[in-house]
Design a protein around this motif. Structure first.
Motif, mmCIF file in Angstrom:
data_model
loop_
_atom_site.group_PDB
_atom_site.id
_atom_site.type_symbol
_atom_site.label_atom_id
_atom_site.label_comp_id
_atom_site.label_asym_id
_atom_site.label_seq_id
_atom_site.Cartn_x
_atom_site.Cartn_y
_atom_site.Cartn_z
ATOM 1 N N SER A 180 0.833 -1.204 0.000
ATOM 2 C CA SER A 180 0.000 0.000 0.000
ATOM 3 C C SER A 180 0.866 1.251 0.000
ATOM 4 O O SER A 180 0.565 2.242 -0.688
ATOM 5 C CB SER A 180 -0.919 -0.001 1.227
ATOM 6 O OG SER A 180 -1.748 -1.145 1.233
ATOM 7 N N GLY A 181 1.958 1.222 0.778
ATOM 8 C CA GLY A 181 2.864 2.359 0.795
ATOM 9 C C GLY A 181 3.496 2.597 -0.552
ATOM 10 O O GLY A 181 3.733 3.739 -0.964
ATOM 11 N N LEU A 182 3.820 1.493 -1.280
ATOM 12 C CA LEU A 182 4.388 1.634 -2.612
ATOM 13 C C LEU A 182 3.387 2.323 -3.548
ATOM 14 O O LEU A 182 3.757 3.201 -4.354
ATOM 15 C CB LEU A 182 4.790 0.262 -3.149
ATOM 16 C CG LEU A 182 5.350 0.242 -4.569
ATOM 17 C CD1 LEU A 182 6.642 1.061 -4.645
ATOM 18 C CD2 LEU A 182 5.627 -1.204 -5.011
ATOM 19 N N SER A 183 2.126 1.954 -3.453
ATOM 20 C CA SER A 183 1.098 2.604 -4.291
ATOM 21 C C SER A 183 0.985 4.083 -3.960
ATOM 22 O O SER A 183 0.861 4.938 -4.863
ATOM 23 C CB SER A 183 -0.254 1.907 -4.075
ATOM 24 O OG SER A 183 -0.176 0.544 -4.419
ATOM 25 N N TYR A 184 1.053 4.413 -2.664
ATOM 26 C CA TYR A 184 1.000 5.818 -2.251
ATOM 27 C C TYR A 184 2.181 6.599 -2.811
ATOM 28 O O TYR A 184 2.028 7.715 -3.305
ATOM 29 C CB TYR A 184 0.994 5.884 -0.727
ATOM 30 C CG TYR A 184 1.106 7.281 -0.179
ATOM 31 C CD1 TYR A 184 -0.002 8.133 -0.122
ATOM 32 C CD2 TYR A 184 2.340 7.759 0.281
ATOM 33 C CE1 TYR A 184 0.114 9.422 0.367
ATOM 34 C CE2 TYR A 184 2.461 9.045 0.777
ATOM 35 C CZ TYR A 184 1.346 9.873 0.816
ATOM 36 O OH TYR A 184 1.442 11.147 1.301
ATOM 37 N N LEU A 185 3.369 5.994 -2.795
ATOM 38 C CA LEU A 185 4.572 6.659 -3.296
ATOM 39 C C LEU A 185 4.464 6.914 -4.794
ATOM 40 O O LEU A 185 4.877 7.958 -5.309
ATOM 41 C CB LEU A 185 5.807 5.812 -2.976
ATOM 42 C CG LEU A 185 7.170 6.432 -3.272
ATOM 43 C CD1 LEU A 185 7.355 7.708 -2.451
ATOM 44 C CD2 LEU A 185 8.289 5.441 -2.929
ATOM 45 N N ARG A 187 1.635 7.372 -6.452
ATOM 46 C CA ARG A 187 0.678 8.469 -6.663
ATOM 47 C C ARG A 187 1.330 9.820 -6.404
ATOM 48 O O ARG A 187 1.139 10.784 -7.139
ATOM 49 C CB ARG A 187 -0.533 8.280 -5.743
ATOM 50 C CG ARG A 187 -1.436 7.119 -6.152
ATOM 51 C CD ARG A 187 -2.796 7.231 -5.456
ATOM 52 N NE ARG A 187 -2.671 7.306 -4.017
ATOM 53 C CZ ARG A 187 -2.641 6.249 -3.209
ATOM 54 N NH1 ARG A 187 -2.693 5.035 -3.733
ATOM 55 N NH2 ARG A 187 -2.550 6.421 -1.902
ATOM 56 N N LYS A 188 2.090 9.932 -5.330
ATOM 57 C CA LYS A 188 2.763 11.186 -5.010
ATOM 58 C C LYS A 188 3.739 11.577 -6.109
ATOM 59 O O LYS A 188 3.889 12.754 -6.440
ATOM 60 C CB LYS A 188 3.493 11.052 -3.673
ATOM 61 C CG LYS A 188 2.581 10.872 -2.482
ATOM 62 C CD LYS A 188 1.780 12.136 -2.183
ATOM 63 C CE LYS A 188 2.685 13.220 -1.632
ATOM 64 N NZ LYS A 188 1.935 14.446 -1.263
ATOM 65 N N SER A 189 4.401 10.585 -6.681
ATOM 66 C CA SER A 189 5.357 10.864 -7.742
ATOM 67 C C SER A 189 4.653 11.414 -8.976
ATOM 68 O O SER A 189 5.136 12.353 -9.622
ATOM 69 C CB SER A 189 6.129 9.589 -8.087
ATOM 70 O OG SER A 189 7.024 9.821 -9.150
ATOM 71 N N SER A 190 3.475 10.852 -9.321
ATOM 72 C CA SER A 190 2.731 11.333 -10.484
ATOM 73 C C SER A 190 2.178 12.731 -10.248
ATOM 74 O O SER A 190 2.117 13.557 -11.161
ATOM 75 C CB SER A 190 1.601 10.360 -10.830
ATOM 76 O OG SER A 190 0.687 10.288 -9.736
ATOM 77 N N GLN A 191 1.786 13.015 -8.981
ATOM 78 C CA GLN A 191 1.299 14.350 -8.668
ATOM 79 C C GLN A 191 2.402 15.389 -8.778
ATOM 80 O O GLN A 191 2.180 16.510 -9.232
ATOM 81 C CB GLN A 191 0.694 14.370 -7.268
ATOM 82 C CG GLN A 191 -0.600 13.581 -7.144
ATOM 83 C CD GLN A 191 -1.114 13.534 -5.722
ATOM 84 O OE1 GLN A 191 -0.508 14.131 -4.823
ATOM 85 N NE2 GLN A 191 -2.227 12.844 -5.504
ATOM 86 N N ARG A 192 3.595 15.025 -8.377
ATOM 87 C CA ARG A 192 4.708 15.966 -8.435
ATOM 88 C C ARG A 192 5.092 16.295 -9.873
ATOM 89 O O ARG A 192 5.653 17.350 -10.154
ATOM 90 C CB ARG A 192 5.917 15.409 -7.687
ATOM 91 C CG ARG A 192 5.750 15.449 -6.165
ATOM 92 C CD ARG A 192 6.915 14.846 -5.467
ATOM 93 N NE ARG A 192 6.742 14.899 -4.002
ATOM 94 C CZ ARG A 192 7.560 14.321 -3.131
ATOM 95 N NH1 ARG A 192 8.595 13.640 -3.587
ATOM 96 N NH2 ARG A 192 7.326 14.424 -1.842
#
Length: 939
Positions: A180-185, A187-192
């Motif tokens: 789950s943490g990998l998925s969150y990371l 998403r954050k990368s795509s937002q940045r």
């Protein structure tokens, strides 16, 4: 009249720097040009302000912290008021996050521009995987450093390792949570990736204002440089500063020169006063060395070295060089003193520490160890040379090294033990001991019991080793453990493996020299046949009367005590194996030599036989069996300490060859008494006289018999005849075989001698053979005359069995045979009553066989001859009935069967009367052949 601006509302009323705030109120200006000032919490925010209407203004907050008012200033209304407050707080911005305001980077970088730890870069509890890190235990950092020595868990570090970060912060996190943490990371990368464009759109005004400000600053700088002289705005300032400096120098140059000179003089005086210690140090060192205050010298030198070793001042250099020369001479003096031996361990330790503190080159402790080992080796060899010289120059009264009058101390021996004392390490011991079975005291024995030079040598040599080697070993222990250096605050670089190996070889060399010197003195045959080695370790002179056998137990005791002392010092086993081997070999040599000596002593007992029979209830023996028993008993007791093994020693009889040799020597020693008795029984008077004279000639003149007739006795006068000697020796042999040998065998077994059963069997066989030999010889002496007289007696007076007179009694030949047997009975009974039955039984058997032979030779019988033969056969048989055997009974029975039977009653009556008459007439003589008489006599 214009009214002052008044702020009555904020939205939002809190936020970090860069927050867009909507300000509402009254009289907020007539237009954008009327607005002259806007502060939020004291921070000017006018650059970002946007006037909307007299009641509304928008702006972005700056770096404001805490609560404060929002003040609006206008040209028309002046400085305004505020009825609400705004709370500003700082939210730490990450190094990769965008910001429209200036960020205070003092918390994320140091003064040198280096990034601080990750704890300062990321907000508290912020996790790249979007999971909370509160309440989770951290993994130990030291274990992580061992697992990843070249990595880091800091994301801002070039050596960042994701494994470190995950183990440190998520070692308890489940695999599903990590996914789950990998998925969150992601998403954050795509937002940045979309963030910069949106950020630029939202903060375009601020960015353009910054760009305009930078361009204006650049234009002003170019304008100033173009209008200044020389093209540099700082050139004029530099010229003014240089002129001011020149004017100041011209004004104060003389004053400053005098001040510098005064300062130099003052500094020189201060140096002389401050460094008085250095200038007085050479004299102080010389004085303290003469007084023996070495510690003061070392402390002063260490202080001077720390202060002036690297000085560039020439005066200090010259003084310090003089100090170094003195210290170098002092080092040489200490080194020379350290190498002078003998010296106590404490003195050596102090000298070594002094040299180490003075920075002596090399390794003084190791040099001292090597020097002391060589000195000890030379001491051992000097001890050998001194004693060999004394042995060669000793008075040759008897031609023996044992003639030295006393124990002369050597020049390097600090003490000498009292004669007769028991050996203890570090003390000489001389224990005087006579030969086995000797009746003489040491004073009476004269030259035999003076301490031999070799015995003195062993005591002195052991003293030298045990008085000096412990200091060598303790010095090595201090050197190897670093205790010699710790007291001087030096970091102990203790002996490495190479030096430890070298020292072991040095110790082995000392033990090897000690062992070989001992072997050369007592076991020269165990050394190699090399002439150089024999000469190096000593060739001892052999005297005419040199008998070292009785000193061997003392020699063994000394070596074993030495080995026990060395074992107690916890030396490595491989260093003392030479001493252990020589102790073991000496024990074996002592046992074998003394067994051989005892064998010779037993063989020499034939010269001490007195032929005096001592009777008791078990028979009669001379003193010879007792002397034999005493010799063996004393020997076993003498060797008891030698045979018993100590805890650190091996079993003395562990070797097969040793067991076989000792067993054979024990058997020979016990069997030697049978040889002695054999010689005593069968030697002639001439041989006895020759032996007696030869034994007397071996004694010193003072102990030889005098020539007086009252003291000189011929051997023929006290040596009994052959028949009596045979009976005496036979009695001694029986007593030894039945009584003495079992006691001695039991004593050997109790003391641990090997193969005792084999020794018993062999010795019993020898004594049994001697017994048979003696018995047969005695029977030959007695039976031949007895049996030879029967036939002449039977036919005396031309007696014929077929033509003889009527019998009138037992004829004389029977009476003579009985009288001869009575003489034998008396002779044997006077010595050993237990032998009477054995002797007479065999003699009766010989008589019976001879009578049977005589009867078989008769071919013709008369009536009277048959009665006469039957009468004499029955008389012999009845008189000696106590000593009959199956063989003799059969012979008499066969002889009576040959004689014609007596048929008539008158003849039987006549035979009975004649038999009774014989018993009546011979009653006194026949008493000795009765069992009751024999029993009463024995009781």
């Amino acid at each position: 009249m214009p009214k002052e601006p008044k702020v009555t509302g904020l939205s939002p009323n809190e936020g970090p720097p860069g927050t867009k705030v909507t300000i509402r109120g009254e009289n907020l200006g007539t237009g954008a040009t009327d607005l002259t000032g806007l502060t939020i919490c004291g921070v000017n925010c006018l650059l970002t302000a946007e006037w909307v209407s007299p009641s509304k203004i928008t702006c972005k907050t700056g770096l404001c912290k805490g609560k404060g008012e929002v003040i609006v200033t206008t040209r028309s209304g002046g400085l305004g008021t505020c009825t609400v407050t705004f709370r500003g707080y700082v939210m730490q911005t990450g190094p990769l996050e965008e910001s429209a305001v200036w960020i205070d980077e003092s918390t994320t970088t140091d003064k040198r521009g280096r990034s601080k730890s990750s704890s300062a870069l990321f907000r508290k509890n912020e996790d790249p995987l979007g999971m909370s890190m509160e309440g989770k235990g951290k993994f130990p950092i030291d274990q992580l450093e061992e697992m990843f020595p070249e990595g880091s868990g800091d994301p801002s570090n070039d050596k960042f390792l994701s494994e470190w970060f995950l183990i440190e912060n998520h070692h308890h996190t489940s695999f599903e949570d990590l996914k789950s943490g990998l998925s969150y990371l992601k998403r954050k990368s795509s937002q940045r990736s979309e963030g910069p464009l949106a950020f630029m759109k939202g903060n375009l005004t601020s960015i353009m204002d910054c760009q305009d400000a930078l361009a204006a600053m650049h234009q002003d700088l170019l304008k100033d440089e173009s209008t200044s002289e020389g093209g540099s705005i700082t050139e004029k300032l530099e010229s003014l500063l240089n002129k001011a400096n020149d004017s100041a120098n011209a004004m104060y140059q003389d004053v400053l020169g005098r001040k510098d000179k005064a300062d130099a003089t003052r500094n020189a005086l201060n140096v002389l006063q401050r460094f008085r210690f250095l200038f007085s140090l050479p004299g102080s060192i010389e004085r303290n060395i003469q007084n023996g205050d070495y510690d003061i010298v070392i402390n002063d030198y260490a202080k001077a070295k720390s202060l002036f070793a690297d000085t560039e001042v020439q005066v200090f250099k010259r003084v310090y060089l003089e100090v170094e020369k003195q210290i170098e001479a002092f080092r040489g003096q200490l080194t020379e003193k350290l190498m002078q031996l003998p010296s106590s361990l404490d003195e050596q330790s102090k000298l070594i520490r002094y040299l180490m503190d003075l920075g002596a080159p090399g390794d003084p402790a190791w040099d001292c160890l090597v020097n002391q080992q060589k000195w000890l080796l030379q001491l051992l060899l000097d001890c050998k040379e001194e004693h060999i010289k004394q042995a060669q120059s000793a008075p040759s009264v008897a031609g023996s090294e044992g003639d030295t009058p006393s124990h002369t101390p050597l020049k390097y021996r600090p003490s000498v033990g009292t004669p007769g004392s028991v050996f203890t390490p570090g003390r000489s011991s001389v224990k005087r001991m006579p030969s086995f079975g000797s009746t003489q005291s040491p004073d009476q024995a004269g030259w035999k019991f003076k301490t031999p030079q070799r015995v003195q040598f062993v005591d002195d040599l052991t003293d030298v080793l045990l008085e000096n080697f412990p200091d060598l070993w303790k010095l090595w222990e201090g050197y190897s453990t670093g205790s010699l250096l710790n007291e001087t605050a030096e970091k102990a670089d203790v002996a490495n493996q190479e030096k430890e190996t070298q020292f072991k070889k040095m110790v082995e060399e000392v033990m090897a020299v000690y062992s070989k010197l001992l072997r050369a003195a007592f076991l020269p045959e165990s050394l190699s046949s090399s002439p150089e080695e024999r000469i190096k370790y000593g060739v001892w002179p052999e005297g005419k009367y040199d008998n070292m056998a009785h000193w061997l137990p003392q020699f063994v005791r000394t070596i074993r005590s030495c080995y026990g002392t060395l074992s107690g010092m916890n030396l490595p086993d491989e260093t003392t194996h030479d001493v252990r081997d020589v102790a073991q070999d000496t024990r074996v040599h002592c046992v074998t030599t003394l067994l051989q000596q005892a064998t010779e002593d037993v063989k020499a007992l034939n010269d001490r036989e007195t032929w005096t029979v001592e009777r008791d209830d078990r028979g009669g023996i001379t003193t010879l069996p007792l002397l034999f028993e005493n010799i063996i008993t004393e020997l076993i007791q003498h060797l008891k300490e030698v045979v018993q093994s100590r805890a650190e020693e091996s079993e003395i009889f562990r070797g097969a060859d040793t067991r076989i040799k000792v067993s054979k020597l024990c058997e020979d020693m016990l069997s030697a008494f049978s040889v002695t008795m054999d010689q005593l029984a069968f030697r002639t008077d001439t041989e006895a006289e020759t032996t007696c004279i030869a034994s007397d000639s071996l004694l010193p003149t003072s102990q030889q018999p005098s020539s007086g007739h009252d003291e000189l006795t011929s051997p023929s006068e006290h040596i009994p005849p052959l028949e009596r000697r045979l009976v005496i020796v036979l009695s001694n042999c029986s007593h030894t075989r039945e009584k003495v040998l079992p006691k001695l065998i039991d004593l050997l077994e109790k003391n641990g001698y090997p193969e005792v059963q084999k020794v018993q069997k062999g010795s019993q066989s020898c004594f049994s053979g001697l017994d048979e030999k003696l018995f047969d010889a005695y029977l030959e002496q007695k039976a031949d005359p007895l049996v030879g007289a029967l036939e002449p007696g039977v036919y005396a007076g031309y007696f014929m069995w077929n033509d003889c007179l009527p019998p009138r009694g037992v004829r004389n030949y029977v009476k003579e045979a009985l009288m001869n047997l009575i003489a034998v009975h008396a002779e044997v009974f006077s010595i050993s009553p237990l032998l009477v039955e054995r002797v007479l039984s065999r003699l009766l058997q010989a008589l019976a066989e001879e009578m049977l032979r005589l009867m078989e030779c008769v071919t013709d019988w008369s009536r009277d001859g048959a009665i006469q033969a039957r009468l004499e056969l029955c008389a012999l048989q009845d008189a000696l009935a106590l000593y009959k055997t199956p063989e003799s009974s059969k012979s008499f029975h066969d002889a009576l069967q040959i004689v014609p039977p007596v048929t008539s009653a008158a003849d039987r009556k006549n035979l009975e009367e004649l038999m009774n008459k014989f018993k009546s007439n011979m009653q006194l003589q026949l008493t000795c052949f009765r069992s009751d008489s024999l029993k009463r006599t024995l009781v």
